[in-house]
Design a protein around this motif. Structure first.
Motif, PDB file in Angstrom:
ATOM      1  N   ARG A  57       0.832  -1.204   0.000  1.00 62.38           N
ATOM      2  CA  ARG A  57       0.000   0.000   0.000  1.00 62.38           C
ATOM      3  C   ARG A  57       0.868   1.257   0.000  1.00 62.38           C
ATOM      4  NH1 ARG A  57      -4.183  -2.154   4.696  1.00 62.38           N
ATOM      5  NH2 ARG A  57      -4.603  -4.171   3.720  1.00 62.38           N
ATOM      6  N   MET A  58       2.031   1.154  -0.630  1.00 63.96           N
ATOM      7  CA  MET A  58       2.932   2.296  -0.754  1.00 63.96           C
ATOM      8  C   MET A  58       2.884   2.791  -2.192  1.00 63.96           C
ATOM      9  SD  MET A  58       6.179   0.851   1.451  1.00 63.96           S
ATOM     10  CE  MET A  58       7.145   2.373   1.328  1.00 63.96           C
ATOM     11  N   VAL A  59       2.596   4.070  -2.355  1.00 62.22           N
ATOM     12  CA  VAL A  59       2.453   4.660  -3.686  1.00 62.22           C
ATOM     13  C   VAL A  59       3.556   5.682  -3.898  1.00 62.22           C
ATOM     14  CG1 VAL A  59       0.950   5.953  -5.245  1.00 62.22           C
ATOM     15  CG2 VAL A  59      -0.040   4.333  -3.605  1.00 62.22           C
ATOM     16  N   PRO A  60       4.299   5.581  -5.009  1.00 60.25           N
ATOM     17  CA  PRO A  60       5.369   6.545  -5.262  1.00 60.25           C
ATOM     18  C   PRO A  60       4.869   7.978  -5.279  1.00 60.25           C
ATOM     19  CG  PRO A  60       5.533   4.683  -6.752  1.00 60.25           C
ATOM     20  CD  PRO A  60       4.221   4.546  -6.039  1.00 60.25           C
ATOM     21  N   GLU A  61       5.669   8.876  -4.755  1.00 60.89           N
ATOM     22  CA  GLU A  61       5.355  10.295  -4.746  1.00 60.89           C
ATOM     23  C   GLU A  61       6.357  11.020  -5.634  1.00 60.89           C
ATOM     24  OE1 GLU A  61       5.067  11.979  -0.899  1.00 60.89           O
ATOM     25  OE2 GLU A  61       3.919  10.317  -0.056  1.00 60.89           O
ATOM     26  N   GLY A  62       5.889  11.499  -6.762  1.00 63.68           N
ATOM     27  CA  GLY A  62       6.763  12.252  -7.661  1.00 63.68           C
ATOM     28  C   GLY A  62       7.520  11.353  -8.610  1.00 63.68           C
ATOM     29  N   THR A  63       8.471  10.563  -8.072  1.00 63.16           N
ATOM     30  CA  THR A  63       9.309   9.714  -8.909  1.00 63.16           C
ATOM     31  C   THR A  63       8.655   8.346  -9.069  1.00 63.16           C
ATOM     32  OG1 THR A  63      11.303  10.819  -8.138  1.00 63.16           O
ATOM     33  CG2 THR A  63      11.596   8.694  -9.206  1.00 63.16           C
ATOM     34  N   GLU A  64       8.202   8.038 -10.256  1.00 58.56           N
ATOM     35  CA  GLU A  64       7.633   6.727 -10.537  1.00 58.56           C
ATOM     36  C   GLU A  64       8.754   5.695 -10.637  1.00 58.56           C
ATOM     37  OE1 GLU A  64       4.396   5.508 -11.066  1.00 58.56           O
ATOM     38  OE2 GLU A  64       3.839   7.375 -10.089  1.00 58.56           O
ATOM     39  N   PRO A  65       8.465   4.420 -10.322  1.00 59.61           N
ATOM     40  CA  PRO A  65       9.497   3.394 -10.449  1.00 59.61           C
ATOM     41  C   PRO A  65      10.118   3.346 -11.836  1.00 59.61           C
ATOM     42  CG  PRO A  65       7.639   2.544  -9.219  1.00 59.61           C
ATOM     43  CD  PRO A  65       7.234   3.896  -9.723  1.00 59.61           C
ATOM     44  N   GLU A  66       9.268   3.589 -12.877  1.00 55.81           N
ATOM     45  CA  GLU A  66       9.831   3.502 -14.232  1.00 55.81           C
ATOM     46  C   GLU A  66      10.838   4.612 -14.512  1.00 55.81           C
ATOM     47  OE1 GLU A  66       5.442   4.918 -14.527  1.00 55.81           O
ATOM     48  OE2 GLU A  66       6.598   3.354 -13.515  1.00 55.81           O
ATOM     49  N   ASP A  67      10.864   5.647 -13.645  1.00 55.27           N
ATOM     50  CA  ASP A  67      11.866   6.702 -13.809  1.00 55.27           C
ATOM     51  C   ASP A  67      13.239   6.269 -13.302  1.00 55.27           C
ATOM     52  OD1 ASP A  67       9.992   8.413 -14.893  1.00 55.27           O
ATOM     53  OD2 ASP A  67       9.450   9.273 -12.952  1.00 55.27           O
ATOM     54  N   THR A  68      13.290   5.180 -12.543  1.00 53.65           N
ATOM     55  CA  THR A  68      14.562   4.633 -12.089  1.00 53.65           C
ATOM     56  C   THR A  68      14.859   3.405 -12.930  1.00 53.65           C
ATOM     57  OG1 THR A  68      13.460   3.322 -10.375  1.00 53.65           O
ATOM     58  CG2 THR A  68      14.249   5.494  -9.752  1.00 53.65           C
ATOM     59  N   PRO A  69      15.910   3.412 -13.718  1.00 50.90           N
ATOM     60  CA  PRO A  69      16.155   2.353 -14.693  1.00 50.90           C
ATOM     61  C   PRO A  69      16.347   0.979 -14.048  1.00 50.90           C
ATOM     62  CG  PRO A  69      17.597   4.244 -15.063  1.00 50.90           C
ATOM     63  CD  PRO A  69      16.935   4.457 -13.750  1.00 50.90           C
ATOM     64  N   VAL A  70      15.925  -0.049 -14.762  1.00 45.78           N
ATOM     65  CA  VAL A  70      16.207  -1.433 -14.406  1.00 45.78           C
ATOM     66  C   VAL A  70      17.301  -1.930 -15.344  1.00 45.78           C
ATOM     67  CG1 VAL A  70      15.312  -3.782 -14.274  1.00 45.78           C
ATOM     68  CG2 VAL A  70      13.860  -1.850 -13.608  1.00 45.78           C
ATOM     69  N   LEU A  71      18.437  -2.326 -14.769  1.00 40.87           N
ATOM     70  CA  LEU A  71      19.570  -2.791 -15.559  1.00 40.87           C
ATOM     71  C   LEU A  71      19.854  -4.245 -15.217  1.00 40.87           C
ATOM     72  CD1 LEU A  71      22.000   0.265 -15.114  1.00 40.87           C
ATOM     73  CD2 LEU A  71      20.238  -0.065 -16.845  1.00 40.87           C
ATOM     74  N   VAL A  72      19.787  -5.108 -16.200  1.00 48.19           N
ATOM     75  CA  VAL A  72      20.195  -6.493 -16.026  1.00 48.19           C
ATOM     76  C   VAL A  72      21.651  -6.569 -16.457  1.00 48.19           C
ATOM     77  CG1 VAL A  72      19.751  -8.895 -16.626  1.00 48.19           C
ATOM     78  CG2 VAL A  72      17.853  -7.277 -16.482  1.00 48.19           C
ATOM     79  N   VAL A  73      22.540  -6.875 -15.509  1.00 49.19           N
ATOM     80  CA  VAL A  73      23.979  -6.752 -15.750  1.00 49.19           C
ATOM     81  C   VAL A  73      24.680  -8.076 -15.490  1.00 49.19           C
ATOM     82  CG1 VAL A  73      24.006  -4.302 -15.158  1.00 49.19           C
ATOM     83  CG2 VAL A  73      24.402  -6.002 -13.365  1.00 49.19           C
ATOM     84  N   ASP A  74      25.912  -8.165 -15.997  1.00 51.76           N
ATOM     85  CA  ASP A  74      26.785  -9.271 -15.627  1.00 51.76           C
ATOM     86  C   ASP A  74      27.644  -8.826 -14.448  1.00 51.76           C
ATOM     87  OD1 ASP A  74      28.612  -7.535 -16.762  1.00 51.76           O
ATOM     88  OD2 ASP A  74      29.075  -8.811 -18.482  1.00 51.76           O
TER      89      ASP A  74
END
Length: 378
Positions: A57-74
């Motif tokens: 029940r936590m909702v982002p305020e201002g910064t949406e999760p999609e604004d923080t990149p998801v990087l799949v790395v080695d």
């Protein structure tokens, strides 16, 4: 690059080169399978957003999760990302050391060899960790040419594909369930920082306070390192007198009294964040991860056992055993509070820095409930 005595304090490029050279190779996997793993981890990261929001029940305020990149790395990508983060986080401390550099023999020695030595030591540490970390939400993540970050100056989610594949094979669990389970944990961290806008600045302030208390006199620094080496090796201690200090990490040994106070607060916050992520990944699990019970049982056994005596010794030295306790203690705190006051009641923890649990309250959740809930209701 910050320097002392004309030499770099930390040779960051050498740290990356050392870690990349020493890190273990990943599991054997075909190119096609690797592409499939990367694609699936990206899908799971996206799906985890709604799962975590609904459960917490936590909702982002201002910064949406999609604004923080998801990087799949080695593993090499994880190393580069963390060196960039260390460099940014330590910049004020290194600047302070530069401004207070001395011309004494300690400063000369540190200036001549410190940058290279520190670069190699940091590289060795990162090579050890790079084969063990499954995922990470980088709170303080400067954008680089190869590693994007959120527009507000921090935040990216890393999933280390070869490590995830290695562990799912080692545990012999359903790989698709395990990948989603890991994604849920890291997505919870991303939600914590996007839904609680003050949390990043608070954590950064505590870390900087810790670093500001660092004794930057080179001679004192070298003496403390000597004492640390003696403490860790047991040198100069009569047989039978190895006591509690033997279980202390290198970080513990070089702390000042003021730093121990800050570390107590940081430990409480990190226990909360890690325990909350563990609680959420297991709480969401039954609905979307069919084998969550099997995964948790096998994963807990792996955490407790380590990979051998050398691995256990390194974990203790580096303070990683303390991190494992954070998962356990923090999860117990969250579970106890949610059972007593519900999820909405627990979420009061995110109101302000004053409602964060203390280190003592992590061990005694009822004390936090009494302080935050009953005081507010009286």
């Amino acid at each position: 690059m910050t320097s002392i005595g004309g030499a770099q304090m930390v040779d960051w490029n050498l740290a990356v080169a050392t870690a990349t050279r020493l890190v273990r190779p990943g599991p054997d996997i075909s190119r096609e399978e690797a592409r499939a793993v990367v694609a699936e981890l990206r899908r799971h990261a996206k799906a985890s957003e709604e799962h975590v929001r609904t459960f917490t029940r936590m909702v982002p305020e201002g910064t949406e999760p999609e604004d923080t990149p998801v990087l799949v790395v080695d593993r090499a990508g994880w190393i580069k990302a963390n060196v960039a983060g260390f460099r940014e986080l330590l910049r004020p401390l290194l600047a302070k050391m530069e401004s207070r550099r001395t011309g004494g023999p300690g400063g000369a020695v540190l200036g001549a060899v410190g940058g290279k030595v520190t670069g190699v030591e940091l590289g060795m540490l990162l090579s050890f960790l790079a084969s063990r970390v499954l995922g990470q939400y980088e709170t303080f993540a400067p954008a680089t040419r190869d590693l994007p970050a959120s527009a507000d100056g921090g935040g990216r989610l890393l999933l280390v594909a070869p490590n995830i594949v290695h562990v799912e094979r080692e545990l012999d669990v359903d790989p698709h369930d395990f990948r989603l389970w890991v994604a849920l944990h890291e997505e919870t961290h991303r939600t914590q920082f996007t839904a609680v806008p003050w949390l990043r600045d608070h954590l950064q302030g505590e870390i900087q306070t810790f670093l500001d208390e660092t004794d930057v006199d080179p001679m004192t620094f070298l003496e403390r390192l000597r004492e640390a080496a003696q403490s860790l090796s047991g040198a100069g201690r009569p047989e039978g007198e190895q006591g509690e200090s033997d279980s202390r990490s290198l970080v513990d040994i070089v702390q000042t009294p003021a730093q121990r106070e800050v570390l107590g607060r940081l430990t409480a916050v990190m226990s909360l964040l890690e325990g909350h992520a563990d609680f959420v990944m297991d709480g969401v699990g039954p609905d979307v991860v069919g084998s969550v019970s099997e995964i948790r049982e096998k994963f807990q056994q792996r955490r407790a056992q380590g990979a051998g005596r050398l691995d256990q010794a390194l974990r203790r030295l580096l303070g990683l055993d303390a991190k494992l306790r954070q998962y356990k203690d923090g999860e117990k705190f969250v579970r106890s509070v949610v059972e007593e006051v519900g999820m909405d009641g627990f979420n009061r923890v995110w109101t302000s820095p004053n409602t964060l649990p203390t280190k003592a309250e992590i061990a005694q959740p009822a004390d936090w409930v009494a302080r935050v809930h009953r005081k507010a209701e009286s």
